[in-house]
Design a protein around this motif. Sequence first.
Motif, PDB file in Angstrom:
ATOM      1  N   ARG A 226     -20.480 -16.192 136.416  1.00 10.96           N
ATOM      2  CA  ARG A 226     -21.395 -16.018 137.548  1.00 10.96           C
ATOM      3  C   ARG A 226     -22.791 -16.525 137.199  1.00 10.96           C
ATOM      4  O   ARG A 226     -23.435 -17.225 137.975  1.00 10.96           O
ATOM      5  CB  ARG A 226     -21.426 -14.536 137.927  1.00 10.96           C
ATOM      6  CG  ARG A 226     -22.394 -14.158 139.025  1.00 10.96           C
ATOM      7  CD  ARG A 226     -22.323 -12.662 139.297  1.00 10.96           C
ATOM      8  NE  ARG A 226     -22.563 -11.889 138.088  1.00 10.96           N
ATOM      9  CZ  ARG A 226     -23.768 -11.491 137.666  1.00 10.96           C
ATOM     10  NH1 ARG A 226     -24.840 -11.810 138.371  1.00 10.96           N
ATOM     11  NH2 ARG A 226     -23.897 -10.798 136.559  1.00 10.96           N
ATOM     12  N   GLN A 227     -23.272 -16.136 136.045  1.00  8.73           N
ATOM     13  CA  GLN A 227     -24.546 -16.583 135.484  1.00  8.73           C
ATOM     14  C   GLN A 227     -24.524 -16.141 134.025  1.00  8.73           C
ATOM     15  O   GLN A 227     -23.779 -15.243 133.655  1.00  8.73           O
ATOM     16  CB  GLN A 227     -25.736 -16.033 136.250  1.00  8.73           C
ATOM     17  CG  GLN A 227     -25.994 -14.553 136.077  1.00  8.73           C
ATOM     18  CD  GLN A 227     -26.872 -14.275 134.866  1.00  8.73           C
ATOM     19  OE1 GLN A 227     -27.827 -14.998 134.594  1.00  8.73           O
ATOM     20  NE2 GLN A 227     -26.549 -13.222 134.112  1.00  8.73           N
ATOM     21  N   VAL A 228     -25.325 -16.765 133.174  1.00 10.14           N
ATOM     22  CA  VAL A 228     -25.225 -16.447 131.749  1.00 10.14           C
ATOM     23  C   VAL A 228     -26.542 -15.978 131.133  1.00 10.14           C
ATOM     24  O   VAL A 228     -26.569 -15.584 129.972  1.00 10.14           O
ATOM     25  CB  VAL A 228     -24.701 -17.666 130.944  1.00 10.14           C
ATOM     26  CG1 VAL A 228     -23.321 -18.069 131.438  1.00 10.14           C
ATOM     27  CG2 VAL A 228     -25.672 -18.843 131.011  1.00 10.14           C
ATOM     28  N   SER A 229     -27.618 -16.010 131.866  1.00  5.38           N
ATOM     29  CA  SER A 229     -28.925 -15.693 131.287  1.00  5.38           C
ATOM     30  C   SER A 229     -29.044 -14.204 130.959  1.00  5.38           C
ATOM     31  O   SER A 229     -28.743 -13.345 131.797  1.00  5.38           O
ATOM     32  CB  SER A 229     -30.048 -16.085 132.249  1.00  5.38           C
ATOM     33  OG  SER A 229     -30.049 -17.482 132.453  1.00  5.38           O
ATOM     34  N   PRO A 230     -29.479 -13.863 129.741  1.00  3.84           N
ATOM     35  CA  PRO A 230     -29.698 -12.459 129.401  1.00  3.84           C
ATOM     36  C   PRO A 230     -30.740 -11.819 130.310  1.00  3.84           C
ATOM     37  O   PRO A 230     -31.588 -12.490 130.892  1.00  3.84           O
ATOM     38  CB  PRO A 230     -30.210 -12.540 127.950  1.00  3.84           C
ATOM     39  CG  PRO A 230     -29.685 -13.840 127.425  1.00  3.84           C
ATOM     40  CD  PRO A 230     -29.714 -14.767 128.607  1.00  3.84           C
ATOM     41  N   GLY A 231     -30.643 -10.497 130.441  1.00  9.47           N
ATOM     42  CA  GLY A 231     -31.619  -9.750 131.234  1.00  9.47           C
ATOM     43  C   GLY A 231     -31.201  -9.477 132.659  1.00  9.47           C
ATOM     44  O   GLY A 231     -32.014  -9.024 133.472  1.00  9.47           O
ATOM     45  N   ASP A 232     -29.926  -9.699 132.997  1.00 10.59           N
ATOM     46  CA  ASP A 232     -29.494  -9.506 134.383  1.00 10.59           C
ATOM     47  C   ASP A 232     -29.573  -8.037 134.795  1.00 10.59           C
ATOM     48  O   ASP A 232     -29.802  -7.733 135.961  1.00 10.59           O
ATOM     49  CB  ASP A 232     -28.071 -10.034 134.570  1.00 10.59           C
ATOM     50  CG  ASP A 232     -27.813 -10.517 135.983  1.00 10.59           C
ATOM     51  OD1 ASP A 232     -28.757 -11.028 136.625  1.00 10.59           O
ATOM     52  OD2 ASP A 232     -26.663 -10.389 136.459  1.00 10.59           O
ATOM     53  N   GLY A 233     -29.373  -7.142 133.837  1.00  8.20           N
ATOM     54  CA  GLY A 233     -29.495  -5.728 134.156  1.00  8.20           C
ATOM     55  C   GLY A 233     -30.896  -5.390 134.635  1.00  8.20           C
ATOM     56  O   GLY A 233     -31.086  -4.648 135.600  1.00  8.20           O
ATOM     57  N   MET A 234     -31.891  -5.956 133.963  1.00 11.09           N
ATOM     58  CA  MET A 234     -33.269  -5.703 134.348  1.00 11.09           C
ATOM     59  C   MET A 234     -33.595  -6.332 135.698  1.00 11.09           C
ATOM     60  O   MET A 234     -34.448  -5.830 136.436  1.00 11.09           O
ATOM     61  CB  MET A 234     -34.210  -6.249 133.278  1.00 11.09           C
ATOM     62  CG  MET A 234     -33.963  -5.677 131.879  1.00 11.09           C
ATOM     63  SD  MET A 234     -34.175  -3.891 131.788  1.00 11.09           S
ATOM     64  CE  MET A 234     -35.967  -3.790 131.814  1.00 11.09           C
ATOM     65  N   ARG A 235     -32.935  -7.423 136.026  1.00 15.50           N
ATOM     66  CA  ARG A 235     -33.198  -8.093 137.309  1.00 15.50           C
ATOM     67  C   ARG A 235     -32.487  -7.418 138.472  1.00 15.50           C
ATOM     68  O   ARG A 235     -33.011  -7.394 139.592  1.00 15.50           O
ATOM     69  CB  ARG A 235     -32.753  -9.556 137.228  1.00 15.50           C
ATOM     70  CG  ARG A 235     -33.580 -10.414 136.289  1.00 15.50           C
ATOM     71  CD  ARG A 235     -33.218 -11.874 136.411  1.00 15.50           C
ATOM     72  NE  ARG A 235     -31.891 -12.173 135.882  1.00 15.50           N
ATOM     73  CZ  ARG A 235     -31.652 -12.525 134.620  1.00 15.50           C
ATOM     74  NH1 ARG A 235     -32.654 -12.597 133.749  1.00 15.50           N
ATOM     75  NH2 ARG A 235     -30.426 -12.787 134.215  1.00 15.50           N
TER      76      ARG A 235
END
Length: 253
Positions: A226-235
Amino acid sequence: VKTIFTLPPTQSPRPSVYAFSLPKAGSVLLDSILRALSERVGMTYVSLMEETFKIGLAERDVPSAASKIFLDNGYCFGGFRAFPKTFDIPNLSTRRSILLVRDPRDMVVSHYYSMRSSHPDPGKGLTTSRQSLPRRDQALAMSVDEYALDMADYYARQLDRYAAALEKHRGNFTLFRYEDIIFNKRQWIADICDAFGWDVSAWRIGRIAKKNDIVPRSEDEEKHIRQVSPGDGMRKLQPETIEKLNVMFARQF
């Protein structure tokens, strides 16, 4: 007695190795890379958990006799998305292992979108593993914040089990963090080879890295990646949800 899995043959005298991760921690990426590396060094790649998933056998129902498949030489045993509870790995203290982990706040969010849209259902040969269907229903009925809090206990327990394994077998485990490797796959693959004592050319490592370097230009909830960038939880999560998760995962940070 029903045979649920037969270990494929191997011709390699190399010491067997192990690879562990968690759901939505990059486990599919790790699996793909290790299959390619194992073929290159002449070892047989085996994912017992993938084979049991295909026939619909829940992890909790994998028999203790499964410990017999973990032979000393010739195999790369991967595909573990949890540390085994129902069977032992008898040579874990004498063989090299790697563990890939990820920020648990990102894992619970990724799990939510995976269950809603892209996660495959287990097989139907055996009928003990129907857990993904209720989870899908939950994901469709819950907000991402509700689901994240509901899944947090599962991830906390799995991380605790891995922490215990690391403490027991510390000298044989190499730990990798998703956040460190996701945009530097070439170096990560080289580090995996070092951890296992495998001699793979830089050219081949580059080829494997390029094949597995999939970075979506934009987020697509219908895709497995879906997407790979870290920090998705924060977003994605509300501040109060993040605060609760921080408390639940305090031991893991």
